[in-house]
Design a protein around this motif. Structure first.
Motif, mmCIF file in Angstrom:
data_model
loop_
_atom_site.group_PDB
_atom_site.id
_atom_site.type_symbol
_atom_site.label_atom_id
_atom_site.label_comp_id
_atom_site.label_asym_id
_atom_site.label_seq_id
_atom_site.Cartn_x
_atom_site.Cartn_y
_atom_site.Cartn_z
ATOM 1 N N ILE A 1 31.189 -3.637 -47.834
ATOM 2 C CA ILE A 1 32.156 -3.596 -46.738
ATOM 3 C C ILE A 1 32.209 -4.910 -45.960
ATOM 4 O O ILE A 1 33.295 -5.470 -45.741
ATOM 5 C CB ILE A 1 31.830 -2.435 -45.774
ATOM 6 C CG1 ILE A 1 32.022 -1.099 -46.494
ATOM 7 C CG2 ILE A 1 32.706 -2.502 -44.535
ATOM 8 C CD1 ILE A 1 31.537 0.095 -45.697
ATOM 9 N N ILE A 2 31.071 -5.420 -45.549
ATOM 10 C CA ILE A 2 31.065 -6.594 -44.672
ATOM 11 C C ILE A 2 31.588 -7.844 -45.373
ATOM 12 O O ILE A 2 32.524 -8.494 -44.865
ATOM 13 C CB ILE A 2 29.658 -6.825 -44.084
ATOM 14 C CG1 ILE A 2 29.305 -5.684 -43.126
ATOM 15 C CG2 ILE A 2 29.597 -8.172 -43.350
ATOM 16 C CD1 ILE A 2 27.927 -5.784 -42.532
ATOM 17 N N PRO A 3 31.040 -8.244 -46.527
ATOM 18 C CA PRO A 3 31.576 -9.465 -47.157
ATOM 19 C C PRO A 3 33.040 -9.332 -47.559
ATOM 20 O O PRO A 3 33.805 -10.305 -47.461
ATOM 21 C CB PRO A 3 30.673 -9.672 -48.379
ATOM 22 C CG PRO A 3 30.018 -8.376 -48.610
ATOM 23 C CD PRO A 3 29.888 -7.709 -47.283
ATOM 24 N N THR A 4 33.457 -8.141 -47.977
ATOM 25 C CA THR A 4 34.846 -7.954 -48.377
ATOM 26 C C THR A 4 35.789 -8.100 -47.189
ATOM 27 O O THR A 4 36.829 -8.766 -47.270
ATOM 28 C CB THR A 4 35.040 -6.569 -49.015
ATOM 29 O OG1 THR A 4 34.154 -6.430 -50.129
ATOM 30 C CG2 THR A 4 36.464 -6.385 -49.500
ATOM 31 N N SER A 5 35.416 -7.502 -46.067
ATOM 32 C CA SER A 5 36.260 -7.575 -44.868
ATOM 33 C C SER A 5 36.288 -8.982 -44.294
ATOM 34 O O SER A 5 37.350 -9.484 -43.890
ATOM 35 C CB SER A 5 35.756 -6.581 -43.816
ATOM 36 O OG SER A 5 35.775 -5.259 -44.317
ATOM 37 N N VAL A 6 35.129 -9.633 -44.245
ATOM 38 C CA VAL A 6 35.071 -10.999 -43.713
ATOM 39 C C VAL A 6 35.830 -11.959 -44.626
ATOM 40 O O VAL A 6 36.436 -12.930 -44.163
ATOM 41 C CB VAL A 6 33.605 -11.438 -43.523
ATOM 42 C CG1 VAL A 6 33.534 -12.891 -43.046
ATOM 43 C CG2 VAL A 6 32.901 -10.540 -42.518
ATOM 44 N N HIS A 7 35.820 -11.679 -45.926
ATOM 45 C CA HIS A 7 36.582 -12.488 -46.887
ATOM 46 C C HIS A 7 38.068 -12.466 -46.537
ATOM 47 O O HIS A 7 38.749 -13.502 -46.607
ATOM 48 C CB HIS A 7 36.356 -11.933 -48.295
ATOM 49 C CG HIS A 7 36.997 -12.721 -49.392
ATOM 50 N ND1 HIS A 7 36.679 -14.034 -49.661
ATOM 51 C CD2 HIS A 7 37.945 -12.379 -50.301
ATOM 52 C CE1 HIS A 7 37.392 -14.463 -50.685
ATOM 53 N NE2 HIS A 7 38.180 -13.482 -51.084
ATOM 54 N N VAL A 8 38.567 -11.308 -46.137
ATOM 55 C CA VAL A 8 39.985 -11.176 -45.789
ATOM 56 C C VAL A 8 40.330 -12.013 -44.562
ATOM 57 O O VAL A 8 41.308 -12.774 -44.557
ATOM 58 C CB VAL A 8 40.352 -9.699 -45.544
ATOM 59 C CG1 VAL A 8 41.785 -9.580 -45.015
ATOM 60 C CG2 VAL A 8 40.213 -8.895 -46.833
ATOM 61 N N ILE A 9 39.533 -11.898 -43.501
ATOM 62 C CA ILE A 9 39.880 -12.611 -42.271
ATOM 63 C C ILE A 9 39.576 -14.108 -42.372
ATOM 64 O O ILE A 9 40.216 -14.917 -41.690
ATOM 65 C CB ILE A 9 39.178 -12.002 -41.039
ATOM 66 C CG1 ILE A 9 37.662 -12.072 -41.175
ATOM 67 C CG2 ILE A 9 39.640 -10.577 -40.821
ATOM 68 C CD1 ILE A 9 36.942 -11.682 -39.892
ATOM 69 N N THR A 10 38.624 -14.485 -43.226
ATOM 70 C CA THR A 10 38.381 -15.912 -43.428
ATOM 71 C C THR A 10 39.577 -16.547 -44.133
ATOM 72 O O THR A 10 39.957 -17.691 -43.839
ATOM 73 C CB THR A 10 37.103 -16.144 -44.246
ATOM 74 O OG1 THR A 10 35.996 -15.540 -43.575
ATOM 75 C CG2 THR A 10 36.814 -17.633 -44.415
ATOM 76 N N GLY A 11 40.176 -15.813 -45.056
ATOM 77 C CA GLY A 11 41.397 -16.292 -45.695
ATOM 78 C C GLY A 11 42.505 -16.501 -44.680
ATOM 79 O O GLY A 11 43.252 -17.493 -44.740
ATOM 80 N N ALA A 12 42.612 -15.576 -43.716
ATOM 81 C CA ALA A 12 43.615 -15.714 -42.658
ATOM 82 C C ALA A 12 43.322 -16.928 -41.784
ATOM 83 O O ALA A 12 44.237 -17.667 -41.394
ATOM 84 C CB ALA A 12 43.654 -14.443 -41.807
ATOM 85 N N ALA A 13 42.040 -17.149 -41.470
ATOM 86 C CA ALA A 13 41.659 -18.303 -40.653
ATOM 87 C C ALA A 13 41.945 -19.609 -41.386
ATOM 88 O O ALA A 13 42.377 -20.604 -40.779
ATOM 89 C CB ALA A 13 40.180 -18.213 -40.283
ATOM 90 N N LEU A 14 41.705 -19.626 -42.691
ATOM 91 C CA LEU A 14 42.006 -20.810 -43.494
ATOM 92 C C LEU A 14 43.507 -21.087 -43.493
ATOM 93 O O LEU A 14 43.948 -22.239 -43.320
ATOM 94 C CB LEU A 14 41.507 -20.595 -44.922
ATOM 95 C CG LEU A 14 41.879 -21.661 -45.957
ATOM 96 C CD1 LEU A 14 41.325 -23.026 -45.559
ATOM 97 C CD2 LEU A 14 41.369 -21.263 -47.344
ATOM 98 N N LEU A 15 44.300 -20.045 -43.669
ATOM 99 C CA LEU A 15 45.752 -20.200 -43.644
ATOM 100 C C LEU A 15 46.207 -20.725 -42.292
ATOM 101 O O LEU A 15 47.057 -21.628 -42.215
ATOM 102 C CB LEU A 15 46.419 -18.849 -43.936
ATOM 103 C CG LEU A 15 47.948 -18.807 -43.885
ATOM 104 C CD1 LEU A 15 48.560 -19.716 -44.948
ATOM 105 C CD2 LEU A 15 48.451 -17.367 -44.060
ATOM 106 N N ALA A 16 45.644 -20.189 -41.216
ATOM 107 C CA ALA A 16 46.025 -20.622 -39.872
ATOM 108 C C ALA A 16 45.663 -22.085 -39.637
ATOM 109 O O ALA A 16 46.443 -22.844 -39.041
ATOM 110 C CB ALA A 16 45.343 -19.735 -38.833
ATOM 111 N N SER A 17 44.492 -22.510 -40.105
ATOM 112 C CA SER A 17 44.069 -23.900 -39.933
ATOM 113 C C SER A 17 45.020 -24.858 -40.635
ATOM 114 O O SER A 17 45.427 -25.891 -40.071
ATOM 115 C CB SER A 17 42.648 -24.096 -40.474
ATOM 116 O OG SER A 17 41.713 -23.339 -39.742
#
Length: 308
Positions: free
Chosen positions: A274-290
């Motif tokens: 659960i944790i790595p999968t969920s954090v993977h999703v929001i890290t992708g969003a943060a990368l896109l935002a950057s």
């Protein structure tokens, strides 16, 4: 042309909405990661109530709806507030687009539940979430003091290549996220159960649709994004060190892309915990935002005339 003036409350409001949207993305990721997408089978109510008993999967699903409702209200307020104090017509339109996106996102979320998670609708829901996040990030950037008041354009014409590359990489990251969403929602996240090899081989022995999809996302797409983001990060951070509006988003993207790749490996190694999968999703969003912030600022600084 009306000269815009910096409105601190509007900028802070946009930043707060962006932060809440990021939390919403995490809440949505947790719903999928915990298998709680159908914990509440009806919509827009939950078991016919506004506030059902919050436990088990209902906590994640209804909690996601509550955060989504809050973000929708914030976006409505942001759109109205922008029309009141903002002079730039295109920024006003951008705010209305954000409101339209969040309303459509709510409808897609409801359809996803009512139709019992069809892959196409689930992927559209995930893809639109990223677009909405980008719209809010864009509003946060264009209402900032630096964007409005810094009229000293110091970037030479050779910035054009960096600017255009940043745009292309931003688009590629979005499509990489979409491929990840298809992989995730179609149940092919572990079609290849190991990494970096594929069933102990350099290439998979069989190329089923699931294997092809997962290989494209975790090997080909991830490698391309890793190389491009680090390349542009190196270029910007070494050539435009004093341009902080370029340096920081480029440096952030370069760090985030490594974290994202590590999390992708961790997702496979932990069999989609659960944790790595969920954090993977929001890290992708943060990368896109950057990368989006880098793109917006590079376009602005390369303009011969200030962008108002």
């Amino acid at each position: 042309m009306n000269n815009p003036s910096y409105q601190p409350p509007l900028h802070r409001y946009a930043l707060f909405t962006a932060a809440c949207t990021f939390i919403l993305l995490l809440a949505g990721a947790l719903v999928t990661s915990t298998g709680s997408s159908l914990a509440v089978p009806d919509w827009p109510l939950s078991f016919g109530k506004f506030f059902p008993e919050m436990r088990g999967g209902v906590l994640f699903e209804h909690g996601h709806r509550m955060v989504a409702g809050t973000v929708a209200l914030l976006t409505f307020g942001l759109a109205v507030y922008t029309q009141t104090v903002e002079k730039r017509l295109w920024v006003k339109k951008l705010a209305w687009c954000a409101l339209g996106a969040v309303l459509l996102q709510a409808v897609l979320g409801g359809v996803t539940v009512l139709l019992h998670l069809p892959t196409e609708v689930s992927v559209a829901h995930a893809g639109l979430a990223q677009i909405f996040f980008c719209l809010i990030i864009s509003l946060s950037v264009v209402t900032s003091k630096i964007w409005i008041e810094d009229r000293d354009h110091r970037i030479s014409s050779n910035m054009g290549f960096i600017r255009n590359t940043a745009l292309v990489v931003t688009i590629l990251i979005y499509f990489q996220i979409l491929v990840g969403a298809v992989t995730r929602h179609s149940g092919f996240g572990l079609a290849i159960p190991d990494w970096p090899l594929s069933d102990g081989q350099l290439l998979p022995s069989g190329w089923s649709p699931g294997v092809l999809l997962q290989f494209s996302h975790t090997r080909i797409g991830a490698f391309i994004i890793l190389v491009l983001v680090n390349w542009i990060g190196f270029k910007v951070c070494t050539q435009y060190t004093h341009e902080k509006v370029l340096f920081w988003p480029a440096a952030s993207a370069a760090l985030l892309v490594w974290l994202q790749c590590f999390l992708g490996v961790l997702v496979i190694a932990t069999e989609k915990s659960i944790i790595p999968t969920s954090v993977h999703v929001i890290t992708g969003a943060a990368l896109l935002a950057s990368m989006l912030v880098l793109t917006l600022n590079s376009f602005r600084l390369f303009q011969k005339e200030p962008v108002s």
